[in-house]
Design a protein around this motif. Structure first.
Motif, mmCIF file in Angstrom:
data_model
loop_
_atom_site.group_PDB
_atom_site.id
_atom_site.type_symbol
_atom_site.label_atom_id
_atom_site.label_comp_id
_atom_site.label_asym_id
_atom_site.label_seq_id
_atom_site.Cartn_x
_atom_site.Cartn_y
_atom_site.Cartn_z
ATOM 1 N N MET A 72 0.824 -1.209 0.000
ATOM 2 C CA MET A 72 0.000 0.000 0.000
ATOM 3 C C MET A 72 0.859 1.259 0.000
ATOM 4 S SD MET A 72 -2.985 1.150 2.719
ATOM 5 C CE MET A 72 -1.836 1.368 4.091
ATOM 6 N N ASP A 73 1.968 1.225 0.759
ATOM 7 C CA ASP A 73 2.856 2.388 0.838
ATOM 8 C C ASP A 73 4.285 1.905 1.093
ATOM 9 O OD1 ASP A 73 4.164 4.783 1.245
ATOM 10 O OD2 ASP A 73 2.620 5.618 2.561
ATOM 11 N N PRO A 74 4.986 1.467 0.036
ATOM 12 C CA PRO A 74 6.330 0.905 0.222
ATOM 13 C C PRO A 74 7.308 1.859 0.882
ATOM 14 C CG PRO A 74 5.506 0.441 -1.989
ATOM 15 C CD PRO A 74 4.554 1.416 -1.378
ATOM 16 N N ALA A 75 7.238 3.125 0.543
ATOM 17 C CA ALA A 75 8.203 4.081 1.093
ATOM 18 C C ALA A 75 8.043 4.231 2.599
ATOM 19 C CB ALA A 75 8.035 5.438 0.404
ATOM 20 N N ALA A 76 6.814 4.324 3.060
ATOM 21 C CA ALA A 76 6.575 4.539 4.486
ATOM 22 C C ALA A 76 6.631 3.248 5.292
ATOM 23 C CB ALA A 76 5.214 5.212 4.691
#
Length: 203
Positions: free
Chosen positions: A103-107
């Protein structure tokens, strides 16, 4: 830590429902697969950005996970059924955190990787202990009637479900919650290793 208490609360109604389902011809394996499907659907919903809605199939899947054992006890228990149940559990427990990473790889990437590593290590200590316990014919029903020997720990199924509910309700807190829960998983794994060293000191 809370599984023993929860089993005493939920087993009686689950057993009654299990008897009814078994009488209708529903098999424990079918209930396990329904639970697996619901858990994977929840993980997919998280990955596509709907963690709040994912709570519905997630909780339905966890209900099925408790119900399959009740159906087996009312009908026919098999070794394969117990095997399928633990495989399905591990798959769902891995898929849900993966959903948050996607859903949000960076975070969520680093925290998710740490959490999955802790699940991997914790699972290894759990299954390894169960193998040695079976070899020594050890038995326990502190967490209900199981196909494997279930050791206690700081974090068990109840705490994991509560954690999944929390990250679905507050997805923005996934990273700090995952770091914290993963650290506690490592503590649980270490405690199980120390217990194994004490219980299985020789050969």
């Amino acid at each position: 830590m809370l599984d023993g208490v929860m089993r005493r609360l939920i087993d009686p109604p689950l057993d009654r429902l299990g008897i009814r389902l078994a009488a209708c011809g529903v098999t424990a394996d079918a209930v396990t697969l329904v639970g697996l499907g619901a858990g994977l659907l929840a993980a997919a919903m998280v990955a596509f950005g709907a963690p709040g809605l994912a709570l519905v199939p997630l909780l339905a899947g966890r209900l099925a996970d408790g119900l399959d054992g009740a159906v087996a006890r009312a009908g026919r228990k098999t070794d394969f059924g117990g095997y399928l149940d633990i495989v399905a559990d591990f798959l769902v427990y891995g898929a849900v955190p993966l959903g948050f990473v996607l859903m949000d790889p960076a975070a969520n990437g680093a925290a998710g990787a740490f959490l999955l590593t802790s699940f991997y290590v914790n699972g290894a200590t759990f299954l390894g202990f169960a193998i040695l316990a079976e070899r020594r014919k050890m038995e326990t029903r502190a967490r209900g009637t199981k196909s494997l020997y279930f050791t206690g720990g700081l974090l068990e199924g109840t705490e994991t479900i509560a954690f999944f509910v929390a990250i679905c309700l507050w997805p923005g807190l996934f990273a700090p919650l995952a770091w914290g829960f993963g650290a506690l998983c490592f503590v649980t794994a270490l405690s199980r290793v120390l217990l194994a060293r004490r219980v299985f000191p020789e050969g």
